[in-house]
Scaffold this motif. Structure first.
Motif, PDB file in Angstrom:
ATOM      1  N   ASP A  25      -3.075  -4.033  29.890  1.00  9.31           N
ATOM      2  CA  ASP A  25      -4.302  -4.530  29.653  1.00  9.31           C
ATOM      3  C   ASP A  25      -5.119  -3.601  28.968  1.00  9.31           C
ATOM      4  O   ASP A  25      -5.558  -2.642  29.735  1.00  9.31           O
ATOM      5  CB  ASP A  25      -5.036  -5.057  31.137  1.00  9.31           C
ATOM      6  CG  ASP A  25      -6.195  -5.634  31.062  1.00  9.31           C
ATOM      7  OD1 ASP A  25      -6.511  -6.238  30.053  1.00  9.31           O
ATOM      8  OD2 ASP A  25      -7.065  -5.590  32.065  1.00  9.31           O
ATOM      9  N   PRO A  26      -5.570  -4.016  27.828  1.00 10.03           N
ATOM     10  CA  PRO A  26      -5.202  -5.517  27.006  1.00 10.03           C
ATOM     11  C   PRO A  26      -3.788  -5.331  26.865  1.00 10.03           C
ATOM     12  O   PRO A  26      -2.967  -4.525  26.801  1.00 10.03           O
ATOM     13  CB  PRO A  26      -6.011  -5.218  25.822  1.00 10.03           C
ATOM     14  CG  PRO A  26      -6.707  -3.886  26.001  1.00 10.03           C
ATOM     15  CD  PRO A  26      -6.328  -2.969  26.946  1.00 10.03           C
ATOM     16  N   GLY A  27      -3.208  -6.809  26.665  1.00 12.77           N
ATOM     17  CA  GLY A  27      -2.026  -6.963  26.288  1.00 12.77           C
ATOM     18  C   GLY A  27      -1.743  -7.940  25.427  1.00 12.77           C
ATOM     19  O   GLY A  27      -2.371  -8.273  24.615  1.00 12.77           O
ATOM     20  N   ASN A  28      -0.329  -8.546  25.549  1.00 10.54           N
ATOM     21  CA  ASN A  28      -0.034  -9.194  24.379  1.00 10.54           C
ATOM     22  C   ASN A  28      -0.461 -10.824  24.270  1.00 10.54           C
ATOM     23  O   ASN A  28       0.088 -11.777  24.904  1.00 10.54           O
ATOM     24  CB  ASN A  28       1.605  -9.534  24.578  1.00 10.54           C
ATOM     25  CG  ASN A  28       2.290 -10.092  23.342  1.00 10.54           C
ATOM     26  OD1 ASN A  28       1.555 -10.218  22.443  1.00 10.54           O
ATOM     27  ND2 ASN A  28       3.438 -10.420  23.745  1.00 10.54           N
ATOM     28  N   GLY A  29      -1.748 -10.916  23.840  1.00  7.69           N
ATOM     29  CA  GLY A  29      -2.306 -12.103  23.737  1.00  7.69           C
ATOM     30  C   GLY A  29      -3.127 -12.483  25.002  1.00  7.69           C
ATOM     31  O   GLY A  29      -2.972 -11.690  25.975  1.00  7.69           O
ATOM     32  N   ASP A  30      -3.712 -13.682  25.144  1.00  5.04           N
ATOM     33  CA  ASP A  30      -4.514 -14.116  26.074  1.00  5.04           C
ATOM     34  C   ASP A  30      -3.583 -14.285  27.429  1.00  5.04           C
ATOM     35  O   ASP A  30      -2.559 -14.727  27.345  1.00  5.04           O
ATOM     36  CB  ASP A  30      -4.809 -15.558  25.681  1.00  5.04           C
ATOM     37  CG  ASP A  30      -5.442 -16.362  26.887  1.00  5.04           C
ATOM     38  OD1 ASP A  30      -5.491 -15.907  28.099  1.00  5.04           O
ATOM     39  OD2 ASP A  30      -6.189 -17.420  26.500  1.00  5.04           O
ATOM     40  N   PRO A  31      -3.848 -13.630  28.352  1.00  7.28           N
ATOM     41  CA  PRO A  31      -3.186 -13.428  29.737  1.00  7.28           C
ATOM     42  C   PRO A  31      -2.523 -14.708  29.989  1.00  7.28           C
ATOM     43  O   PRO A  31      -1.437 -14.743  30.678  1.00  7.28           O
ATOM     44  CB  PRO A  31      -3.847 -12.724  30.527  1.00  7.28           C
ATOM     45  CG  PRO A  31      -5.077 -12.269  29.947  1.00  7.28           C
ATOM     46  CD  PRO A  31      -5.373 -12.707  28.589  1.00  7.28           C
ATOM     47  N   ALA A  32      -3.244 -15.649  29.647  1.00  5.07           N
ATOM     48  CA  ALA A  32      -3.223 -16.978  30.200  1.00  5.07           C
ATOM     49  C   ALA A  32      -1.678 -17.574  29.434  1.00  5.07           C
ATOM     50  O   ALA A  32      -1.243 -18.428  30.094  1.00  5.07           O
ATOM     51  CB  ALA A  32      -4.092 -17.923  30.408  1.00  5.07           C
ATOM     52  N   ARG A  33      -1.674 -17.119  28.452  1.00  2.47           N
ATOM     53  CA  ARG A  33      -0.954 -17.863  27.307  1.00  2.47           C
ATOM     54  C   ARG A  33       0.241 -16.806  26.764  1.00  2.47           C
ATOM     55  O   ARG A  33       1.402 -17.406  26.297  1.00  2.47           O
ATOM     56  CB  ARG A  33      -1.469 -18.203  26.117  1.00  2.47           C
ATOM     57  CG  ARG A  33      -2.336 -19.529  26.510  1.00  2.47           C
ATOM     58  CD  ARG A  33      -3.198 -20.044  25.136  1.00  2.47           C
ATOM     59  NE  ARG A  33      -4.192 -19.168  24.600  1.00  2.47           N
ATOM     60  CZ  ARG A  33      -4.140 -18.559  23.482  1.00  2.47           C
ATOM     61  NH1 ARG A  33      -3.230 -19.108  22.684  1.00  2.47           N
ATOM     62  NH2 ARG A  33      -5.288 -17.920  23.340  1.00  2.47           N
ATOM     63  N   SER A  34       0.058 -15.532  27.094  1.00  2.86           N
ATOM     64  CA  SER A  34       1.276 -14.483  26.615  1.00  2.86           C
ATOM     65  C   SER A  34       2.785 -14.956  27.435  1.00  2.86           C
ATOM     66  O   SER A  34       2.853 -15.440  28.249  1.00  2.86           O
ATOM     67  CB  SER A  34       0.917 -13.359  26.782  1.00  2.86           C
ATOM     68  OG  SER A  34       1.413 -12.752  27.990  1.00  2.86           O
ATOM     69  N   ALA A  35       3.696 -14.653  26.277  1.00  3.81           N
ATOM     70  CA  ALA A  35       4.978 -14.968  26.937  1.00  3.81           C
ATOM     71  C   ALA A  35       5.307 -14.158  27.864  1.00  3.81           C
ATOM     72  O   ALA A  35       6.015 -14.708  29.103  1.00  3.81           O
ATOM     73  CB  ALA A  35       5.929 -14.563  25.490  1.00  3.81           C
ATOM     74  N   SER A  36       4.843 -12.864  28.183  1.00  5.61           N
ATOM     75  CA  SER A  36       5.354 -11.976  29.337  1.00  5.61           C
ATOM     76  C   SER A  36       4.689 -12.662  30.625  1.00  5.61           C
ATOM     77  O   SER A  36       5.243 -12.629  31.485  1.00  5.61           O
ATOM     78  CB  SER A  36       4.907 -10.653  29.022  1.00  5.61           C
ATOM     79  OG  SER A  36       5.266 -10.204  27.978  1.00  5.61           O
ATOM     80  N   SER A  37       3.444 -12.935  30.475  1.00  2.00           N
ATOM     81  CA  SER A  37       2.911 -13.281  31.636  1.00  2.00           C
ATOM     82  C   SER A  37       3.311 -14.730  31.948  1.00  2.00           C
ATOM     83  O   SER A  37       3.326 -14.825  33.362  1.00  2.00           O
ATOM     84  CB  SER A  37       1.149 -13.116  31.763  1.00  2.00           C
ATOM     85  OG  SER A  37       0.866 -14.199  30.798  1.00  2.00           O
ATOM     86  N   ARG A  38       3.640 -15.456  31.066  1.00  2.79           N
ATOM     87  CA  ARG A  38       4.083 -16.872  31.638  1.00  2.79           C
ATOM     88  C   ARG A  38       5.628 -16.687  32.191  1.00  2.79           C
ATOM     89  O   ARG A  38       5.903 -17.275  33.274  1.00  2.79           O
ATOM     90  CB  ARG A  38       4.160 -17.890  30.210  1.00  2.79           C
ATOM     91  CG  ARG A  38       2.609 -18.314  30.071  1.00  2.79           C
ATOM     92  CD  ARG A  38       3.044 -19.761  29.478  1.00  2.79           C
ATOM     93  NE  ARG A  38       4.042 -19.899  28.368  1.00  2.79           N
ATOM     94  CZ  ARG A  38       3.861 -19.782  27.236  1.00  2.79           C
ATOM     95  NH1 ARG A  38       2.670 -19.362  26.691  1.00  2.79           N
ATOM     96  NH2 ARG A  38       4.747 -19.839  26.384  1.00  2.79           N
TER      97      ARG A  38
END
Ligand SMILES: Cc1ncc(COP(=O)(O)O)c(C=O)c1O
Length: 473
Positions: free
Chosen positions: A205-218
């Protein structure tokens, strides 16, 4: 003559078909409107109950009710309690409803500083066409069958050699699994680890794009992982915070943190590996743009320090183009079989001819030649960003320029990040605030993630000149 609905089977005034691609509700509404306007359903005519019509047409009752409701709102039908739904007086003369207003889409920016996109105009079309043709011409008949789900042995050999030579990885063909980019590679790894009981997953954090949408978090959510965010500072991911979080797995971008551009320091690299060893933890290393390094000594992959604890995921999305959809995972030996099983279940293997084409591209030296050309091109563009900011907005500080093709622009205190982004959009310049990459969406300190991969040098200068006045308070 009034239409008779009583009796069986009732005439079907509306033809609802399932093979046209037109939504059923739109077909039913349109069919009823046409029937009313054409007089086939005269004023006062009673329509079947929603239950009966649903049964006749094989639709859900709710859909018919929604449709009746819409036509009532438009004045075609009236609904009177106790006497059902009837065609309204004067309905036949109603004008057709206006076409639905398209949802306003934001015009795509003329100059777009989106990060993560390589220079798509520089894709080596001739070389790739040569490689695909060669792959097709030379592939053995038996290799057109399903292959090893881990990937084409020749490509795995080539990738193992490449990762060892260029990224100081410790690996061999049997520890390489070919996948469809980081998106699939990371999902397969997280799923494999989750099945083995490692479900507490930390993301930067910060990470790869919007945490709600990033590939890793999904992906982490899909595998039933418990997600946490660990802060990144000027040295990279905060390993003390990681240890305190109780995570068992961490996804990191050590070579060029996404999006801050920080390179994980040597001290932190060792601390991270020690964390994994001491806590029985695992590291998923996203090695996405390390081919493009400018003014620092090359940093090897973390995997070279702890091959039994690190899954390194590589991709050609930055070096060639995202559409190729080929990546690879360097797998700790203990997980090689389980990961291969996940890949088998996912898709039985990445397309074989593309894999052979990539192997040929690397073996022939064309890949390295392309990388050399691109390094020079991105280095020039990076200079264009530095110069344009120095000229038009000298109060803005740039960091994260050691590698890749994005950097962070630190705006002076008092500048309102969302306003800059919104006003730039009005001027057709795409700017992206750091808030979109932070887990809590904070808009301070005000920063921009400036991607310059897919922009010409002149567009970089013009884009910055267009928004320069916004970047200072
Ligand atoms: C941080 C990061 N990792 C990896 C990727 C590449 O993902 P993939 O290989 O699925 O295209 C991207 C692409 O934008 C990225 O920004």
């Amino acid at each position: 003559m009034p239409v008779q609905w009583a009796g069986l089977p009732p005439p079907l005034l509306v033809d609802v078909r399932r093979d046209t691609g037109v939504p059923l509700r739109a077909q039913l509404e349109g069919g009823l409107r046409d029937a009313i306007r054409a007089g086939r359903l005269p004023a006062g005519e009673r329509l079947p109950s929603s239950r009966d019509l649903a049964r006749q047409l094989g639709l859900s009752r709710g859909l018919v009710q929604e449709c009746y409701g819409q036509l009532q709102a438009e004045g075609y039908l009236t609904g009177v309690v106790g006497s059902g739904t009837r065609v309204a007086a004067g309905a036949a003369t109603l004008a057709p409803p206006p076409p639905p207003t398209p949802t306003p889409t934001r015009p795509s920016p003329r100059i777009d500083f989106a990060s993560g996109v390589p220079d798509l105009t520089a894709f080596p079309r001739e070389d790739w066409a040569w490689a695909v043709r060669e792959a097709c011409r030379t592939v053995a008949v038996a290799d057109l069958d399903y292959g090893d789900p881990r990937g084409d042995p020749r490509l795995r050999e080539v990738l193992a050699g490449y990762a060892g030579r260029v990224r100081a990885a410790v690996t061999d063909r049997d520890r390489v699994l070919v996948c469809s980019g980081f998106a699939q590679g990371s999902t397969l790894v997280l799923r494999t680890l989750a099945r083995a009981g490692y479900r507490r997953i930390a993301l930067e954090d910060p990470g790869n794009g919007d945490p709600a949408r990033s590939a890793s978090s999904r992906a982490a959510q899909r595998v039933g992982g418990e997600l946490q965010h660990v802060p990144v500072d000027g040295h990279g991911v905060d390993v003390d915070a990681l240890a305190a979080s109780g995570a068992q797995v961490v996804v990191v971008t050590p070579a060029h943190q996404s999006p801050t551009g920080v390179v994980l320091t040597a001290e932190r690299r060792h601390a991270l590996v020690a964390w994994a060893r001491e806590t029985d933890g695992f590291i998923v290393e996203d090695d996405y743009d390390s081919e493009f390094r400018y003014d620092r000594d090359p940093v090897g992959v973390l995997q070279g320090l702890a091959p039994e604890r690190v899954f390194t995921v590589g991709t050609v999305s930055k070096s060639l183009a995202p559409t190729i959809r080929v990546g690879w995972v360097l797998v700790p030996p203990a997980f090689a079989a389980a990961l291969a099983e996940e890949k088998l279940l996912a898709d039985r293997g990445t397309p074989g001819l593309d894999q052979r084409a990539l192997a040929l591209l690397v073996e022939s030296g064309r890949f390295d030649r392309h990388l050399r050309r691109m390094r020079a091109r991105y280095a020039r563009r990076r200079t264009a960003v530095v110069e344009a900011l120095a000229r038009h907005a000298p109060a803005v500080r740039l960091t994260g320029l050691a590698a890749g093709f994005h950097a962070v622009a630190h705006l002076p205190d008092g500048v309102d990040e969302p306003r800059v982004v919104a006003e730039a959009a009005r001027r057709e310049v795409g700017l992206y605030g750091m808030s979109g990459f932070r887990a809590d969406g904070a808009t301070t300190p005000p920063q921009l993630v400036l991607g310059f991969g897919n922009l010409g040098d002149r567009a970089v200068a013009e884009g910055i000149a267009t928004v320069a006045d916004l970047l200072t308070p």
